[in-house]
Design an enzyme around this catalytic site. Structure first.
Site, short mmCIF file in Angstrom:
data_model
loop_
_atom_site.label_atom_id
_atom_site.label_comp_id
_atom_site.label_asym_id
_atom_site.label_seq_id
_atom_site.Cartn_x
_atom_site.Cartn_y
_atom_site.Cartn_z
N LYS A 128 -25.08 4.48 15.33
CA LYS A 128 -24.41 4.92 14.10
C LYS A 128 -25.12 6.16 13.57
CE LYS A 128 -23.17 3.51 9.44
NZ LYS A 128 -22.97 2.39 8.52
N LYS A 164 -20.31 5.13 16.25
CA LYS A 164 -19.69 5.51 14.98
C LYS A 164 -20.32 6.77 14.43
CE LYS A 164 -19.25 3.69 10.36
NZ LYS A 164 -19.72 2.71 9.43
C1 PBG Z 1 -22.08 0.82 5.38
C2 PBG Z 1 -20.94 1.32 6.19
C3 PBG Z 1 -20.43 2.62 6.17
C4 PBG Z 1 -19.28 2.59 6.95
C5 PBG Z 1 -19.12 1.30 7.45
N1 PBG Z 1 -20.19 0.52 6.98
C6 PBG Z 1 -20.84 3.83 5.42
C7 PBG Z 1 -22.23 4.29 5.46
O1 PBG Z 1 -23.01 3.97 6.36
O2 PBG Z 1 -22.59 4.99 4.54
C8 PBG Z 1 -18.37 3.77 7.15
C9 PBG Z 1 -16.96 3.49 7.47
C10 PBG Z 1 -16.03 4.62 7.26
O3 PBG Z 1 -16.41 5.74 6.86
O4 PBG Z 1 -14.85 4.40 7.50
N2 PBG Z 1 -23.17 0.33 5.96
#
Ligand code: PBG
Length: 345
Positions: free
Chosen positions: A213, A267
Site C-alpha cells: 500500500k 493499492k
Molecule cells: C485507511 C484506508 C485508506 C483507504 C482504504 N483504507 C486511506 C488511507 O490509507 O489514508 C483508501 C481507499 C480509497 O481511497 O478508496 N487505512
C-alpha cells in the site's frame, strides 16, 4: 463484409502476418480475448454512517453515498442480486466518537459491527470484508497510535498499534466478518491478527492484507468520505510505501504471506499495474487490486464533463487489472460494472 473489395494488386503488401485478421469482427475478437472480467472479480466498498434511512452523498465521488446500516442492508441485497461475491465497509465516524486511541474501533456496537450483524442475518451468502486500521476512529487521522513530542512532532508507534489492530480484528470477527483486511501497513500486524483470530477459534476467517500500500494522493476523496482528511496530522509516509519503490513491494508481500495472509492486495490500482504483475508472477497468491477513490473520481469527473465515455473507461480500467494479473478488484464501480456485465450477456 464477406464480399469486401479486393485491394488493388498494385498496392498490396506482401505480408505473411496480418494481426488485424483476428480483429475483423466481434465474434473473432471474442474468440481471441485473453482475459475476461466477470462479477466474480468484484468487491464493492461501501461507506457507512450513523442514523436511519440515510444516504449522504460523498461530494468528491459522484454516485457514491454514505449509508446508514439499514440502507447498507439494502445495497447488500443489490450485491447479491448482481452476483457480486463480497462487499467491504468503511465507516464515517462522528467527530465526538473519535479520540487519540481510536477507542470506537473496539466497540462491539460500532457501525462496522452493526452492518456485519445486520447483513449476515439477511444475506449469509455474501462475503463481508472489514478494514483494520484506526484512522476512521482517531482524532489525529492516523492508522495507528501516536506519540507527540513537545515540539508537535508525531511518531506512529508500531508495536502498540499492532496490539490494538488485533483487538479491532477480533471485534470484527465476533460480529461476523469473513475477511479481515488490514490496511494500516504496520510491521508484524498480519501475524498478530492471525494469532489472535486462531486463539479465539476463528480459524476460517481469512486475512486479505493490504500488502503493498503506497502513500498516495489518490486516497483524497476517501478521506473526505470518512472525515479523516481534515483531522490528519502530517502524512502517512512513515508507514505507507514510497511510490518510487517496486522491489520493496515484493518484500512486503512476502512477509505478509509468511505471517499468514490468505490474499494480498496492491493499492492504489491503475498507477501500480506493474506491481500487481510482479507480485502475481513472484508468488502466485490470490492477488487483488484496489481501484481507489481518486481513480474512481477521475473517471467520473471526466465523464461528467463529457470528456470521456464513463462506462467504457470503467470497463477498460477493470480489464486492465485482470490483464496485469489481479484475481479481483475492490472498486466503487462494482454495481455499475456488474449491471453492465449483465446487460452484455
Ligand atoms: C485507511 C484506508 C485508506 C483507504 C482504504 N483504507 C486511506 C488511507 O490509507 O489514508 C483508501 C481507499 C480509497 O481511497 O478508496 N487505512
Amino acid at each position: 463484409m464477406r464480399h469486401a473489395p479486393r485491394p488493388d494488386p498494385a498496392h498490396r503488401l506482401d505480408l505473411s502476418q496480418r494481426p488485424r485478421r483476428n480483429r475483423k469482427a466481434e465474434w473473432a475478437r471474442r474468440l481471441v480475448a485473453e482475459h475476461v472480467l466477470t462479477t466474480n472479480d468484484l468487491i464493492w466498498p461501501l461507506f457507512l454512517i450513523d442514523g436511519e434511512k440515510r444516504r449522504v452523498p460523498v461530494a468528491a465521488m459522484p454516485g457514491v453515498d454514505r449509508l446508514s446500516v439499514d440502507e447498507a442492508v439494502r445495497e447488500a441485497g443489490r450485491a447479491v442480486a448482481l452476483d457480486i461475491p463480497a462487499i467491504a465497509f468503511f465507516p464515517y465516524t462522528e467527530p465526538k466518537l473519535k479520540d487519540e486511541r481510536g477507542s470506537e474501533a473496539f466497540n462491539d456496537g460500532n457501525l462496522v459491527c452493526q452492518a456485519c450483524r445486520a447483513i449476515k442475518r439477511e444475506f449469509p451468502q455474501l462475503g463481508l470484508v472489514t478494514d483494520v486500521a484506526l484512522d476512521p476512529y482517531t482524532s489525529h487521522g492516523h492508522d495507528g497510535l501516536i506519540s507527540e513530542s513537545a515540539t508537535g512532532e508525531v511518531r506512529i508507534l508500531n508495536d502498540e498499534t499492532v496490539e490494538a489492530l488485533a483487538r479491532q480484528a477480533l471485534n470484527q470477527a465476533r460480529a461476523g466478518a469473513d475477511v479481515i483486511a488490514p490496511s494500516d501497513m504496520m510491521d508484524g500486524r498480519v501475524g498478530a491478527i492471525r494469532a489472535a483470530l486462531d486463539a479465539e477459534g476463528f480459524l476460517d476467517v481469512q486475512i486479505m492484507a493490504y500488502a503493498a500500500k503506497y502513500a498516495s494522493a489518490f486516497y483524497g476523496p476517501f478521506r473526505d468520505a470518512l472525515g479523516s482528511a481534515s483531522a490528519l496530522k502530517g502524512d502517512k509516509r512513515t508507514y505507507q510505501m514510497d511510490p518510487a519503490n517496486s522491489d520493496e513491494a515484493l518484500r512486503e508481500v512476502e512477509l505478509d504471506l509468511d505471517e499468514g495472509a490468505d490474499m494480498v492486495m496492491v493499492k492504489p490500482g491503475m498507477p501500480y499495474l506493474d506491481i500487481i504483475r510482479r507480485v502475481k508472477d513472484e508468488f502466485g497468491a490470490p492477488t487483488f487490486a484496489y481501484q481507489v477513490s481518486g481513480e474512481y473520481s477521475m473517471i467520473m469527473a471526466a465523464a461528467q464533463n463529457g470528456w470521456i465515455d464513463g462506462d467504457k473507461a470503467m470497463m477498460e480500467s477493470l480489464i486492465a487489472f485482470k490483464r496485469a494479473g489481479a484475481d479481483g478488484v475492490l472498486t466503487y464501480f462494482a454495481p455499475r460494472a456488474a449491471e453492465r456485465l449483465r446487460r452484455a450477456r
